[in-house]
Scaffold this active site. Structure first.
Site: not given
Lengths: 623, 367
Positions: A322, A365, A378
């Protein structure tokens, strides 16, 4: 005029040849006289010298330059080592001498003999090294029984000394004996077999500066091989000292934090590219290499499955996970695919084609815009953004951010990582790019690979407003007498192709990662220091969407790698950090706390120093 | 076709002299390679024996044909040698920091050795045409200058300064022999005395250092200076009678890295003393005079100049090698003809002697 030109005839040639003969005769007279001088007039003297074989060459090894940290703290120096050698020709009777010697230095006579016989370029006229680094007691014994030990000599040699064991081993590197290929390469002028040269890390990169130049002595020795008189001396030239950019405390802390796990920490000054810490774990002891590493030790280092000899900070290539979302975000903003108000809906999964791509958060989310997407990482937001951007635009931004190519740090074996494009995949595998792969890519999975160092450079660029600095490992090079030889200046190697506006949005998102209620790294929030960062979890194996395996139940080597990149303080960043913990599962749990401690160590020290300085100034002002 | 006079005029003396020096060379080499500790490199001796056999064959081949063919063939031979030198730079084998050898199957050759003969032949051809007693003018010397400089530059690039210097000396000797026109000679002297100091000015510090060490080995007491001292000790310690065959002690010390090539004379002088050394030196003197006598006896310019060139080659190698071993000369790697180890060197000298024999046995053709 023509009539004056007389053609050269045989008679003319003959006259000239006769002149040549006279010249040659004269030259031979010189040779003849010299021969009489050497063999008849001073022959006796030279015969005497030759019988003693008394003129020898002794080399004077230059002290290798020392290594300091940025504050001038000594990290590597040389210590005296007492090495015993023997000249067989002078050691008559050899067996008796060896027997005695073996007693004093506690090596069996048979071992001594085999050491001697196995010496390269063995000669009974040259000293043969039999034992290095004998203790004080053995030295005393040898001194006392000197006359019993003809031909035995003790030489004080300098031995590389890594003051703190295992400290910054991958960055500093180690020495080892020069091999025949290196000798032939011509890169090591003045070196000969048996010399130690830098083989790894800064010891290797800066070897020619650290090494110095060998000197020597022409000496006359007596029948026992002891020096009677020094005829000529050429002094050795000591190597230069290098000052690393490392901050010893930050480095130590990083190594401490990595203990017991495999991973790497890179910390740098975001405004200059100077490396504050570069740690890779597991590590090795450089002192084991001094004086030749034993075969067993080497074998165990090489066969260790955790590869302690690899410098994970620059050689380790991991999917960025991420942390890569920062790039996806920047690309989306710059390309106008999204702006700060663009909202994607995250129900916890995203359906693309006939596959379901999951968000790490099962419940989703909800409505997500860019800052929240970064703060809460997210996945669904970035799936959609990535899909809109496409693989090649994404790759362009990643490459412009410095991924996929080496940073140019002055250390060997730097890996370049990998940024895939559609063309690359076609060429490599013969299979066209699948659009679904772009989705994985957008969240840093898939073919993407980056090194901790690359991510540190990238994070620094975010922190400093867009400049990518070349990572520097040395500050200055100084001569032994402290004269400045070279100062490494910060060098910008690229700029992030993004506007200040986009950058600010992303920075806000990174600040919220740590400082907002739902930020993925909220657990590392500090009251006094504001940290911005991004967590990352990179899957080691690709999981099918319908497989629901809890991380806890997986074999250790299949667990995800944990990433965290950060900089602090958020407003005026003075340190950027990139952390990878192999199989650490979650960036937030395994990597972020390490980054926090590293940042704390550095900034707390800085602030105390700042306080001391201001206090001093105040005192001086009042006084 | 076959002329009986070829046998009648055959120069048995020159051949005999060559064989004697060759035998001395083999004996000395045997001593040099045997005494070497710890591992006697006797294989070098046997290699040299094979090279001598090859050299003998080359010598025979060099006197079988009429040397005047060489006049015609000198240009192509020269061109081939230059190509070989280029090959060395491209494909050559690195040994001890320089690229001098071409590997051809089991053997490696040093084209820079063979090029000496090519330069001698090509210069002899040029200087034997339109030669006048007033000598050659500067303009006429441009061509031989270029012919000499091409191989020299290629050899300096290897780098093999010894051989390059040798070619300069050989070409210089030949040029002085055919005479440089007086005014040209003066202007040459004047201009070179201006240019050489200027070149010095442009040299880098390490290059200057190298030249200074070359001229004065004592500046490098750990390298060249040490070798010279050990070589002088070896020669001097031989005294009058020598230490006896295979009894040299300096040799055994392996004090010289090149005892079987550059410093072979020291080995001989140590073991055979003044008597042995002077015999060898006198043999060389006789050989050189013999060569010059061949030049005189030849009544035709090409043969004369060729013989002078070959003799000059032998003379310079002898003088530089022995002078260096005795500390009279800079330290430079020049092999001692027939004595130093080295196949290409032996081959080159053998071809040279073969050509001398060739010129000598065909002298009647002009009478």
């Amino acid at each position: 005029m023509i009539k004056y030109l007389k053609t050269a005839d045989s008679e003319w040639y003959k006259q000239r040849i006769i002149s040549i003969m006279i010249c040659i005769l004269a030259v031979f007279v010189i040779l003849f006289v010299r021969l009489i001088y050497l063999q008849v007039i001073i022959g006796e003297e030279l015969r005497r010298i030759s019988l003693n074989n008394s003129i020898r060459l002794q080399s004077i090894d230059p002290p290798r330059g020392c290594v300091y940290d940025r504050k001038g703290k000594l990290l590597v120096d040389n210590r005296p080592s007492f090495d015993v050698s023997i000249i067989l020709k002078d050691a008559e009777p050899v067996e008796q001498t060896i027997e005695k010697l073996s007693e004093y230095i506690q090596v069996s006579p048979s071992d001594l003999m085999s050491t001697i016989m196995n010496t390269r370029d063995f000669s009974s006229y040259k000293p043969i090294l039999v034992k290095q680094d004998i203790g004080r007691n053995a030295l005393a014994a040898l001194e006392v029984h000197k006359h019993d030990l003809p031909g035995v000599g003790v030489k004080v040699n300098l031995r590389r000394n890594y003051i703190t064991h295992q400290y910054a081993a991958h960055l500093i590197g180690y020495l080892s004996e020069i091999n025949s290929d290196e000798l032939k390469s011509g890169n090591y002028p003045g070196c000969r077999s048996g010399d130690l040269i830098g083989k790894f890390g800064a010891e290797k990169t800066y070897d020619n500066l650290l090494r110095g130049k060998r000197g020597g002595k022409q000496v006359e020795v007596n029948a026992n091989g002891q020096v009677v008189r020094v005829l000529k001396t050429v002094a050795s030239i000591p190597g230069h000292n290098i000052y690393l950019t490392l901050d010893q405390d930050v480095q130590m802390k990083s190594e401490e934090l990595l203990e017991g796990v495999a991973g790497a920490v890179v910390a740098m000054e975001p405004t200059s590219g100077r490396i504050l810490a570069l740690a890779s774990s597991p590590t090795f002891d450089q002192n084991a290499f001094v004086g030749g590493i034993s075969r067993d030790k080497w074998a165990s280092l090489i066969s260790n499955p955790f590869r302690p000899m690899a410098n994970r900070a620059i050689q380790g290539e991991y999917p960025p996970g991420s942390t890569y979302k920062i790039i996806t975000a920047l690309a989306g903003l710059e390309e106008g695919v999204i702006d700060e108000k663009t909202i994607f809906e995250c129900p916890g999964f995203y359906r693309f084609g006939n596959r379901v791509y999951r968000c790490w958060k099962k419940g989703g989310h909800g409505k997500v815009e860019i800052i929240k997407a970064l703060a809460e990482s997210c996945d669904v937001f970035f799936y959609q953004l990535g899909q809109k951007l496409g693989v090649d635009r994404l790759a362009w931004y990643a490459k412009a951010s410095g991924l996929g190519s080496a940073t140019g740090i002055h250390l060997d074996h730097e890996a370049s990582g990998l940024i895939p494009t559609a063309a690359w995949k076609q060429k490599r595998t013969g299979i066209p790019w699948q659009e679904g792969e772009t989705l994985s890519l957008a969240i840093g999975q898939g073919f993407n690979l980056a090194t901790p160092l690359q991510m540190a450079v990238f994070t620094s660029a975010i922190a400093n407003g867009g400049k990518r600095y070349k990572p520097l490992i040395i500050d200055t090079i100084k001569t032994l007498d402290d004269r400045l030889l070279h100062e490494e200046a910060p060098k910008v190697i690229g700029k992030l192709p993004v506007s200040q506006h986009s950058l600010n949005l992303v920075k806000e998102g990174l600040w919220q990662v740590v400082n907002s209620e739902k930020g993925t790294a909220r657990r590392i929030r500090l009251s006094r220091i504001q940290i911005s960062g991004k967590t990352g979890t990179s899957q080691v194996i690709s999981r099918k969407d319908d497989e629901q395996i809890a991380e806890e139940n997986m074999a250790a080597h299949l667990k995800s790698h944990a990433w965290f990149v950060a900089y602090a303080p958020s407003d005026v960043p003075r340190i950027a950090v990139s952390v990878v913990v192999e199989h650490g599962e979650h960036g937030s749990g395994a990597a972020a706390p390490i980054a926090k401690e590293v940042i704390k160590t550095y900034l707390r020290k800085e602030s105390t120093q700042y306080q001391i300085v201001t206090q001093k100034q105040r005192q001086e002002g009042s006084g | 076709m076959f002329d009986r006079r070829l046998v009648q005029y055959f120069d048995w003396g020159l051949l005999g002299l060559t064989v004697v020096i060759g035998c001395i060379g083999l004996a000395t080499l045997y001593s040099a390679v045997t005494a070497e500790t710890p591992s006697p490199q006797k294989v070098l001796f046997f290699k040299q024996l094979i090279w001598f056999a090859i050299a003998m064959a080359a010598m025979v081949a060099s006197f079988m044909f009429n040397y005047k063919l060489l006049d015609r063939w000198s240009q192509p031979i020269y061109t081939i040698c230059i190509l070989l030198l280029i090959c060395v730079l491209v494909f050559g084998k690195y040994v001890g920091g320089s690229k001098r050898w071409l590997i051809l199957g089991p053997i490696s050759i040093q084209p820079s050795e063979l090029v000496k003969i090519a330069v001698i032949a090509v210069l002899a051809r040029y200087y034997s045409k339109d030669a006048y007693t007033r000598g050659f003018t500067l303009r006429e010397l441009i061509r031989p200058f270029i012919l000499t400089m091409i191989p020299i530059l290629l050899i300096v690039k290897q780098p093999d300064l010894g051989t390059a210097m040798l070619i300069v000396l050989i070409a210089g000797t030949m040029t002085v022999f055919v005479k440089i026109e007086r005014r040209s000679f003066i202007s040459l002297i004047v201009s070179s005395s201006i240019i050489i100091p200027m070149i010095w000015f442009f040299l880098k510090e390490y290059q200057k250092q190298r030249i200074l060490v070359f001229l004065d080995p004592d500046r490098d007491p750990l390298g060249a200076g040490y070798h010279i001292i050990q070589s002088k000790i070896a020669i001097g310690s031989g005294m009058i009678g020598g230490k006896g065959f295979l009894k040299g002690t300096q040799n055994a010390l392996s004090f010289l890295p090149e005892e079987h090539t550059d410093f072979i004379f020291s080995v001989l002088a140590e073991e055979w003393g003044f008597i042995g050394s002077i015999v060898l030196i006198l043999l060389f003197l006789v050989l050189i005079f013999w060569g010059l006598n061949v030049a005189i006896a030849c009544r035709e310019p090409f043969g004369t100049i060729l013989a002078v060139g070959i003799t000059a080659m032998i003379f310079w190698q002898v003088f530089i090698n022995i002078g260096m071993a005795m500390g009279l000369m800079p330290v430079v790697g020049v092999p001692l003809p027939f004595i130093s180890y080295g196949g290409s060197s032996a081959l080159t000298i053998a071809i040279g002697i073969g050509l001398l024999l060739n010129v000598s046995m065909r002298r009647f053709l002009l009478e």
